[in-house]
Structure formats: C-alpha cells, structure tokens
Scaffold this motif. Structure first.
Motif, PDB file in Angstrom:
ATOM      1  N   UNK A  53       5.230   3.326   9.354  1.00  0.00           N
ATOM      2  CA  UNK A  53       4.272   2.224   9.237  1.00  0.00           C
ATOM      3  C   UNK A  53       4.080   1.845   7.779  1.00  0.00           C
ATOM      4  N   UNK A  54       3.915   2.856   6.925  1.00  0.00           N
ATOM      5  CA  UNK A  54       3.729   2.593   5.498  1.00  0.00           C
ATOM      6  C   UNK A  54       4.930   1.865   4.921  1.00  0.00           C
ATOM      7  N   UNK A  55       6.120   2.301   5.285  1.00  0.00           N
ATOM      8  CA  UNK A  55       7.332   1.709   4.747  1.00  0.00           C
ATOM      9  C   UNK A  55       7.474   0.237   5.152  1.00  0.00           C
ATOM     10  N   UNK A  56       7.185  -0.072   6.398  1.00  0.00           N
ATOM     11  CA  UNK A  56       7.326  -1.453   6.864  1.00  0.00           C
ATOM     12  C   UNK A  56       6.229  -2.364   6.315  1.00  0.00           C
ATOM     13  N   UNK A  57       5.043  -1.834   6.120  1.00  0.00           N
ATOM     14  CA  UNK A  57       4.004  -2.645   5.477  1.00  0.00           C
ATOM     15  C   UNK A  57       4.458  -3.066   4.090  1.00  0.00           C
ATOM     16  N   UNK A  58       5.043  -2.139   3.383  1.00  0.00           N
ATOM     17  CA  UNK A  58       5.551  -2.439   2.047  1.00  0.00           C
ATOM     18  C   UNK A  58       6.622  -3.526   2.091  1.00  0.00           C
ATOM     19  N   UNK A  59       7.559  -3.395   2.997  1.00  0.00           N
ATOM     20  CA  UNK A  59       8.663  -4.343   3.084  1.00  0.00           C
ATOM     21  C   UNK A  59       8.186  -5.741   3.458  1.00  0.00           C
ATOM     22  N   UNK A  60       7.085  -5.817   4.201  1.00  0.00           N
ATOM     23  CA  UNK A  60       6.566  -7.120   4.628  1.00  0.00           C
ATOM     24  C   UNK A  60       5.635  -7.738   3.589  1.00  0.00           C
ATOM     25  N   UNK A  61       5.444  -7.068   2.463  1.00  0.00           N
ATOM     26  CA  UNK A  61       4.634  -7.642   1.397  1.00  0.00           C
ATOM     27  C   UNK A  61       3.174  -7.286   1.445  1.00  0.00           C
ATOM     28  N   UNK A  62       2.818  -6.276   2.248  1.00  0.00           N
ATOM     29  CA  UNK A  62       1.425  -5.849   2.317  1.00  0.00           C
ATOM     30  C   UNK A  62       1.200  -4.665   1.382  1.00  0.00           C
ATOM     31  N   UNK A  63      -0.042  -4.297   1.188  1.00  0.00           N
ATOM     32  CA  UNK A  63      -0.391  -3.260   0.221  1.00  0.00           C
ATOM     33  C   UNK A  63      -0.617  -1.923   0.901  1.00  0.00           C
ATOM     34  N   UNK A  64       0.292  -0.983   0.654  1.00  0.00           N
ATOM     35  CA  UNK A  64       0.056   0.392   1.083  1.00  0.00           C
ATOM     36  C   UNK A  64      -0.800   1.041   0.013  1.00  0.00           C
ATOM     37  N   UNK A  65      -2.013   1.392   0.365  1.00  0.00           N
ATOM     38  CA  UNK A  65      -3.008   1.846  -0.603  1.00  0.00           C
ATOM     39  C   UNK A  65      -2.766   3.310  -0.948  1.00  0.00           C
ATOM     40  N   UNK A 161     -12.351   3.166  -0.917  1.00  0.00           N
ATOM     41  CA  UNK A 161     -11.826   1.880  -1.382  1.00  0.00           C
ATOM     42  C   UNK A 161     -10.882   1.200  -0.405  1.00  0.00           C
ATOM     43  N   UNK A 162     -10.471   1.857   0.645  1.00  0.00           N
ATOM     44  CA  UNK A 162      -9.546   1.245   1.600  1.00  0.00           C
ATOM     45  C   UNK A 162     -10.227   0.121   2.372  1.00  0.00           C
ATOM     46  N   UNK A 163      -9.434  -0.782   2.877  1.00  0.00           N
ATOM     47  CA  UNK A 163      -9.915  -1.812   3.807  1.00  0.00           C
ATOM     48  C   UNK A 163      -9.600  -1.426   5.242  1.00  0.00           C
ATOM     49  N   UNK A 164      -8.435  -0.813   5.441  1.00  0.00           N
ATOM     50  CA  UNK A 164      -7.993  -0.409   6.777  1.00  0.00           C
ATOM     51  C   UNK A 164      -7.370   0.973   6.692  1.00  0.00           C
ATOM     52  N   UNK A 165      -7.747   1.852   7.608  1.00  0.00           N
ATOM     53  CA  UNK A 165      -7.106   3.153   7.747  1.00  0.00           C
ATOM     54  C   UNK A 165      -6.283   3.136   9.034  1.00  0.00           C
ATOM     55  N   UNK A 166      -4.967   3.347   8.904  1.00  0.00           N
ATOM     56  CA  UNK A 166      -4.091   3.479  10.063  1.00  0.00           C
ATOM     57  C   UNK A 166      -3.827   4.969  10.262  1.00  0.00           C
ATOM     58  N   UNK A 167      -4.270   5.497  11.394  1.00  0.00           N
ATOM     59  CA  UNK A 167      -4.099   6.924  11.680  1.00  0.00           C
ATOM     60  C   UNK A 167      -3.266   7.090  12.942  1.00  0.00           C
ATOM     61  N   UNK A 168      -2.169   7.820  12.810  1.00  0.00           N
ATOM     62  CA  UNK A 168      -1.276   8.070  13.931  1.00  0.00           C
ATOM     63  C   UNK A 168      -1.511   9.471  14.472  1.00  0.00           C
ATOM     64  N   UNK A 169      -1.996   9.550  15.696  1.00  0.00           N
ATOM     65  CA  UNK A 169      -2.238  10.826  16.361  1.00  0.00           C
ATOM     66  C   UNK A 169      -0.908  11.401  16.831  1.00  0.00           C
ATOM     67  N   UNK A 170      -0.658  12.680  16.510  1.00  0.00           N
ATOM     68  CA  UNK A 170       0.625  13.261  16.855  1.00  0.00           C
ATOM     69  C   UNK A 170       0.587  14.366  17.880  1.00  0.00           C
TER      70      UNK A 170
END
Length: 370
Positions: A53-65, A161-170
């Motif tokens: 998820x982090x990698x694709x956010x970066x590639x799409x131009x979004x900010x991985x905090x 300082x985050x705006x969104x936390x993406x948490x993947x349950x494993x």
C-alpha cells in the motif's frame, strides 16, 4: 409482484457484479467516505501486505508519511536492510491489533513490558518488539534503548501529525509474555530471544478481543489527533504456520481471516473509521492473484487493490496517475529523508507463472525456516 430486491443496484447481485464481470474489472467497494489528496499525510502500519500500500501510494503521487527516516548518508540497500521507510516508523511488521494497541501505549509511557530486552548468547542485543530491524543486533543495551527512545518519539510524531492511518490486520495468532501480556511480533526463539514455556504463552485472539483493541487504538489516536481518519484492511496472505495443535494451517487461516474481517466490520462503525475490501479483491473466487506458493500476492493483485482504493478515495485534484491501472513492478525508491517522504520499494522478481511479484519484509516467514 414487488419486493425490496427489485430496487437494488447491480452490486447487490452476484450474477451482475461478480460472475458477469471480467475479473480485473470487479469492484466490491461499497460505501467508502474517505477522500485523500496528494498533500494528505498517509501513515501505514500492519502486516507484510501494508508495504504494498505504501509503495503504490508513492507511485500515484500521494504522501507516505514517514517520521523515522534513514539518515541521508545511508545507502539505499543499508536503509532497506534496517527497514527505514517500509512503514511510517521503524516498527517492522505489526501483525495484530493488540500489537498496535500496545505500541501506542508504549509510545506514551502507559505500558512498560517486563521483558524488554533480549541479549543473545554471542552478546548481540535485540529489541523484543522489533527483533529484525537492526541486522546483527545492537552492540549494547544502551544503544538499543537509545534507538528505542528515538523510535517511540517517531511513533508519537506519526500519530499526532498524520491525516490517515492505514492499518492492515494480518493475524489472530500471537505469542505474549505470561507476566504482563506483552505481545511479540513473532514467537520468541524465531528471530531472537529464547523460548521458555513458563514465560511465553500462545494466544489466538477472538473477534471481541480484536474489536476491543481496534476501538482502543481509535480512541487513543483521537485523543492526540482528533481529525485523524483510519482505514482498516485485512491482509489476504495466508498464515505461514499455525501454532494450534488441533488445526490444519488452511483451517487456521480461514478462522483467522474471518475473525479479522468481522472485527474490522465492527470497528468500521466507529466515527472516522473506514473498511476497504483488499481481502475480498485478492481472495474472491474471481481472482487469480496468488503466486505458485499460494501465499505471495502478485503485483497484478496489488495493483487491482490500489487502483480501486485510489478510484474511491482520491479527491478530484489528486495526482494524474491516481486510480490508473498499473501492474508493472515498482522501481526502487530512495530511502526516506524526512517527514512526508516515501518508502523504499523492494526489487521486483518474476514468479514461475510469469506474474510479477515484489518482495516484502515479512517476519512471519521465519517460522517456516528449518
């Protein structure tokens, strides 16, 4: 004759939205109220799948905090070995909601585990809650504790300082200290430490326990960052191994994912919490998104997940590439150099069936090593 089903949209019917649709075009996202733009700070945590998820956010131009970046002098390979930029802070894999709950509590000094250092037979020092983040271990206990203080400060900075936390349950299966319930990312003795049946206990979390841990995380986050939003996903990756003596790993996986899915649904009823169906996209009967090992998710599967995430979550002013189909392997990025920088992407390889794969750091994989 009339009945409620006559007025439902196509997405409510299997024949119209699953069986009658090309697999790559299936979109199981229902209501999803989150909207993000390139300037929004998106933090990631969770299982191995969260790295995609982090990698694709970066590639799409979004900010991985990223609040715990590598020092600029570190080479990219060295930074990756030390897990800088894989997640927003250098906490490694967080497989369970209980781990995340306890991490937040440790960051703010509300929980101090009794078993908080592992000293190996050769003198190497490990952090029991991040045993693989420093290859070869720390040179001394003082060095480890200094690094941990810096790490927990970075965790606080991320949360505040985050705006969104993406948490993947494993996982639901975990090992914890008998003394105080402190959960380890992997069973002691696998990546360090010494397993002791009198001190270490196996536990399989229930729906009620996972839901309670998620509620606690959401409450704690809201206390320090009232505007923060949370996105929950469930990792589609099966268990490497189960510690349940009564279960086959396939059944144990089905139980674990079912528990996580139900708990995530319950947590998504809370304000500012959203569920995204990454699990369903990858594991549904329409999908062919697993490599020959039947565990690794192909890059095509990851791209399907992220294409739909950006389609539903990206604001209109988002980067031009947001939501565009893209199944190509990622190019390795430079290590993060400050808050809001991007993750280090893994090198790509090819599976036997030709499907692109991107390697991820996964502590759980060590369970299967001889």
């Amino acid at each position: 004759m009339s009945h409620p089903y006559r007025r439902l949209r196509d997405r409510a019917f299997w024949s119209r939205s699953v069986a009658g649709v090309a697999p790559a075009a299936i979109d199981p996202v229902g209501r999803f109220d989150l909207r993000i733009g390139p300037g929004d700070r998106v933090a990631t945590a969770g299982s191995c799948f969260a790295q995609h998820i982090a990698r694709h956010l970066d590639r799409a131009g979004f900010t991985h905090h990223v609040t715990e970046p590598a020092h600029p002098i570190l080479a990219r390979r060295v930074a990756r070995e030390r897990q800088y930029g894989l997640f927003s802070a250098r906490y490694g894999n967080i497989y369970t909601a209980r781990q995340l709950h306890q991490l937040v509590a440790r960051a703010y000094g509300r929980f101090r585990p009794a078993e908080d250092v592992w000293i190996e037979a050769d003198g190497r020092v490990l952090d029991p809650f991040r045993p693989t983040i420093e290859p070869g271990g720390f040179a001394s206990e003082a060095e480890m504790r200094a690094d941990r203080r810096q790490h927990l400060a970075a965790v606080r900075g991320m949360l505040e300082t985050l705006d969104v936390l993406v948490f993947t349950l494993g996982l639901t299966e975990c090992w914890h200290a008998a003394a105080d319930g402190a959960v380890f990312p992997v069973c002691p003795g696998v990546s360090g430490g010494t397993f002791d049946r009198s001190r270490h206990r196996f536990h399989n979390l229930s729906v009620a326990e996972v839901a309670a841990d998620l509620r606690a995380v959401v409450t704690d986050l809201a206390a320090v960052n009232p505007r923060a939003q949370v996105v929950l996903t469930v990792s589609p990756v099966p268990l490497v191994a189960t510690a349940r003596p009564d279960a086959h790993v396939l059944s144990a996986t089905a139980y674990s994912k079912a528990v996580l899915r139900v708990a995530a649904e319950e947590a998504a009823q809370l304000p500012r919490v959203h569920y995204f169906p990454a699990y369903e996209i990858v594991t549904g009967p329409h999908a062919r998104y697993f490599a020959p090992d039947l565990r690794s998710v192909t890059e095509a599967g990851v791209a399907h997940v992220m294409r739909l995430f950006l389609k539903h979550a990206a604001r209109p002013e988002a980067a031009p590439g947001a939501g565009a189909p893209d199944a190509a392997p990622a190019r390795a990025a430079e290590p993060g150099r400050g808050s809001g920088t991007r993750p280090v992407a893994a090198p790509a390889s090819l599976a036997d069936d030709g499907e692109a794969l991107v390697a991820v750091m996964c502590d759980e994989e060590r369970l299967a090593r001889p």
